[in-house]
Design an enzyme around this catalytic site. Structure first.
Site, PDB file in Angstrom:
ATOM      1  N   HIS A   1     -10.480 -33.518  15.825  1.00  0.00           N
ATOM      2  CA  HIS A   1     -11.382 -32.084  15.755  1.00  0.00           C
ATOM      3  C   HIS A   1     -12.759 -32.113  16.599  1.00  0.00           C
ATOM      4  O   HIS A   1     -12.787 -30.835  17.265  1.00  0.00           O
ATOM      5  CB  HIS A   1     -11.741 -31.383  14.350  1.00  0.00           C
ATOM      6  CG  HIS A   1     -10.377 -30.644  13.431  1.00  0.00           C
ATOM      7  ND1 HIS A   1      -9.976 -32.026  12.451  1.00  0.00           N
ATOM      8  CD2 HIS A   1      -9.996 -29.777  13.631  1.00  0.00           C
ATOM      9  CE1 HIS A   1      -8.763 -30.821  12.489  1.00  0.00           C
ATOM     10  NE2 HIS A   1      -8.888 -29.933  12.466  1.00  0.00           N
TER      11      HIS A   1
ATOM     12  N   ASP B   1       0.581  -1.147  -0.294  1.00  0.00           N
ATOM     13  CA  ASP B   1       0.001  -0.087  -0.162  1.00  0.00           C
ATOM     14  C   ASP B   1       0.645   1.129   0.388  1.00  0.00           C
ATOM     15  O   ASP B   1       2.105   0.857   1.015  1.00  0.00           O
ATOM     16  CB  ASP B   1      -0.882  -0.018   1.098  1.00  0.00           C
ATOM     17  CG  ASP B   1      -2.110   1.348   0.774  1.00  0.00           C
ATOM     18  OD1 ASP B   1      -2.934   1.462   0.529  1.00  0.00           O
ATOM     19  OD2 ASP B   1      -1.609   1.638   1.816  1.00  0.00           O
TER      20      ASP B   1
ATOM     21  N   HIS C   1      -0.798 -24.297  17.368  1.00  0.00           N
ATOM     22  CA  HIS C   1       0.219 -25.996  17.102  1.00  0.00           C
ATOM     23  C   HIS C   1       0.910 -26.068  16.159  1.00  0.00           C
ATOM     24  O   HIS C   1       2.014 -26.768  16.610  1.00  0.00           O
ATOM     25  CB  HIS C   1      -0.233 -25.814  15.394  1.00  0.00           C
ATOM     26  CG  HIS C   1      -2.107 -26.706  15.299  1.00  0.00           C
ATOM     27  ND1 HIS C   1      -2.607 -27.622  15.897  1.00  0.00           N
ATOM     28  CD2 HIS C   1      -3.390 -26.417  14.492  1.00  0.00           C
ATOM     29  CE1 HIS C   1      -3.561 -27.972  15.589  1.00  0.00           C
ATOM     30  NE2 HIS C   1      -3.866 -26.587  14.965  1.00  0.00           N
TER      31      HIS C   1
ATOM     32  N   ASP D   1     -16.191 -15.080  22.684  1.00  0.00           N
ATOM     33  CA  ASP D   1     -17.818 -16.242  22.214  1.00  0.00           C
ATOM     34  C   ASP D   1     -17.416 -17.098  22.389  1.00  0.00           C
ATOM     35  O   ASP D   1     -18.923 -17.699  22.595  1.00  0.00           O
ATOM     36  CB  ASP D   1     -17.757 -14.847  21.326  1.00  0.00           C
ATOM     37  CG  ASP D   1     -16.805 -15.919  20.108  1.00  0.00           C
ATOM     38  OD1 ASP D   1     -16.126 -17.157  19.952  1.00  0.00           O
ATOM     39  OD2 ASP D   1     -16.846 -15.563  18.678  1.00  0.00           O
TER      40      ASP D   1
ATOM     41  N   GLU E   1      -3.914 -21.470  15.203  1.00  0.00           N
ATOM     42  CA  GLU E   1      -3.309 -22.136  14.174  1.00  0.00           C
ATOM     43  C   GLU E   1      -1.474 -21.984  14.382  1.00  0.00           C
ATOM     44  O   GLU E   1      -0.885 -23.476  14.407  1.00  0.00           O
ATOM     45  CB  GLU E   1      -3.014 -21.577  12.658  1.00  0.00           C
ATOM     46  CG  GLU E   1      -4.230 -21.870  12.009  1.00  0.00           C
ATOM     47  CD  GLU E   1      -4.913 -23.381  11.771  1.00  0.00           C
ATOM     48  OE1 GLU E   1      -3.951 -23.913  12.393  1.00  0.00           O
ATOM     49  OE2 GLU E   1      -6.184 -23.545  11.149  1.00  0.00           O
TER      50      GLU E   1
END
Length: 462
Positions: A314, A136, A227, A266, A224
């Site tokens: 999962h 940018d 992990h 949440d 992620e």
């Protein structure tokens, strides 16, 4: 150029304690790439003279330049100046947020090098991993096409800040390893991954071109990179119960990254783009809230494969997820097997500290849920003591998800001579001393501890 600036030349001599030090470029013969796309093919390399060029102009830039040794052409160059700049961007879900980028050649790149850990976001453009930055001109990332980039930059900064600020951990490996996010990958696919591109993360673009379809919510990005933490610390094998724990710790700390970054969480996984798991009510998403109960994917006789989700990693992750929610907030009820439980919440802030210590110090390899229960108890013991409310509620929370009496450490009979046999003996439920055996303490400067969540019984003859 800096070598024409006497003040800076003298400063370099002082800092390097070398009267001959200079910014004047000195060539070094090296093999360098002329097609730097990350594939590292031999045919892409040329023998060249390399130089570090430092300018003394308004932009104050510095570059590494490789000149072909045979033709004199510029084979390759890259910036070696690291200019961390504060900007702003419109994220996909969190509105306008502060971002940090690197200024290179008059262009702002999606590379935060404000700290010892580099936070890098690459643009996959709907394809596989590539080392192409988002860029940018004015560091105000507000265009619709930049929202996914801004979201990824915000998420990776939040993940770094959480682990550094809460657990004093520098990056996923604890030693300032680069945090790399390949964003907007594989259009039409739905996933996110650690390890698919080496020690880095990749976030898929989803089914549409909208930034709100990408798999880079704050908690998923935290998930992620966790992990990576698990890989570096516990090394929990990614199948069966150990794989479910691996996924669960990523869910837990992903949610804690969200809590830290947004001042709230949440208790859902990936809710901004569409929740896929719930800490509060796992059954709602087809996941279990009780070990071996409804929706539990049995691992007995299961051969791990991608078709069975490595034996349910999962789905079964929700066992520890639900335990963490109850430990944080409290709750009462019965398990799928009619066992009553009552947990008094200790807050998510206390629970996350216990969980982090359990992961880093007490879990490894193919450990399962009962090992995780013991790890959390030992972590609570370390932080708060054997008679604390915290350790009691850890026991209660694991009872609430049906992980309790399966353990060989549930009832322990301490026999033998101490401290030669060890200075600690612990039990999840009851520890008995001299129960049908000899238990002796020898004179020593070392204190011997017997501890259990419920009681320690000293039998005659101790």
């Amino acid at each position: 150029y800096l070598w024409q600036n006497d003040a800076l030349e003298n400063e370099l001599k002082r800092t390097e304690e070398n009267s001959q030090a200079t910014y004047f470029p000195k060539g070094e013969l090296q093999y360098t790439p002329n097609n730097f796309d990350g594939t590292f093919k031999g045919e892409d390399y040329r023998l060249g003279w390399t130089f570090k060029i430092y300018t003394d102009d308004r932009e104050v830039s510095a570059k590494f330049v490789a000149i072909d040794a045979l033709t004199g052409n510029v084979n390759y160059y890259h910036d070696i100046s690291m200019s961390c700049v504060t900007g702003s961007g419109t994220t996909a879900w969190q509105g306008s947020r502060t971002l940090h980028t690197r200024l290179s050649g008059g262009t702002h790149q999606s590379h935060n090098d404000c700290q010892t850990t580099d936070l890098i976001v690459y643009n996959c453009n709907g394809n596989g991993a590539t080392n192409t930055y988002y860029t940018d001109a004015n560091n105000v990332w507000t265009a619709t096409t930049q929202q996914s980039a801004a979201q990824a930059q915000f998420g990776i900064e939040g993940t770094y800040d959480y682990f550094n600020g809460v657990h004093a951990r520098q990056s996923w490996n604890g030693s300032s390893g680069d945090m790399i996010a390949y964003n907007n990958a594989f259009a039409g696919s739905n996933n996110a991954c650690w390890g698919c591109t080496g020690n880095s993360t990749i976030y898929y673009a989803g089914n549409t071109s909208a930034s709100t379809d990408d798999w880079n919510t704050v908690d998923i990005m935290g998930h992620e990179f966790t992990h990576g933490v698990t890989q570096d610390e516990a090394g929990l094998i990614y199948n069966k119960e150990s794989g479910a724990l691996n996924e669960s710790f990523s869910d837990i700390f992903g949610d804690m990254v969200e809590s830290y970054t947004l001042s709230n969480n949440d208790w859902l996984v990936g809710a901004d783009r569409g929740a896929i798991r719930s800490f509060i009510s796992p059954n709602t998403y087809g996941d279990p809230d009780t070990y071996n109960g409804t929706n539990y994917k049995t691992t007995v006789g299961c051969t791990p494969s991608s078709g069975n989700d490595q034996c349910g990693v999962h789905s079964n992750s929700s066992i520890q997820n639900h335990m963490f929610y109850l430990l944080s907030n409290g709750g009462s009820g019965t398990t799928d097997f009619g066992v009553a439980y009552n947990v008094s919440g200790i807050t998510r802030f206390t629970a996350r500290d216990i969980g982090y210590r359990a992961l880093v110090f007490y879990l490894s390899g193919s450990d399962g849920f009962i090992d995780a229960r013991e790890a959390w108890l030992r972590a609570a013991f370390d932080l708060y003591g054997g008679c604390s409310n915290e350790i009691i509620q850890v026991g209660n929370a694991w009872r609430a998800v049906g992980v309790e009496s399966q353990s060989a450490q549930y009832n322990v009979n301490a026999c033998g001579t101490y401290p030669a046999a060890g200075t600690y003996r612990q039990a999840i439920h009851q520890l008995s001393v001299a129960n049908g055996c000899a238990t002796n303490i020898t004179a020593s400067a070392t204190t011997v501890y017997f501890s259990a969540t419920d009681r320690v019984v000293l039998y005659p003859g101790f």
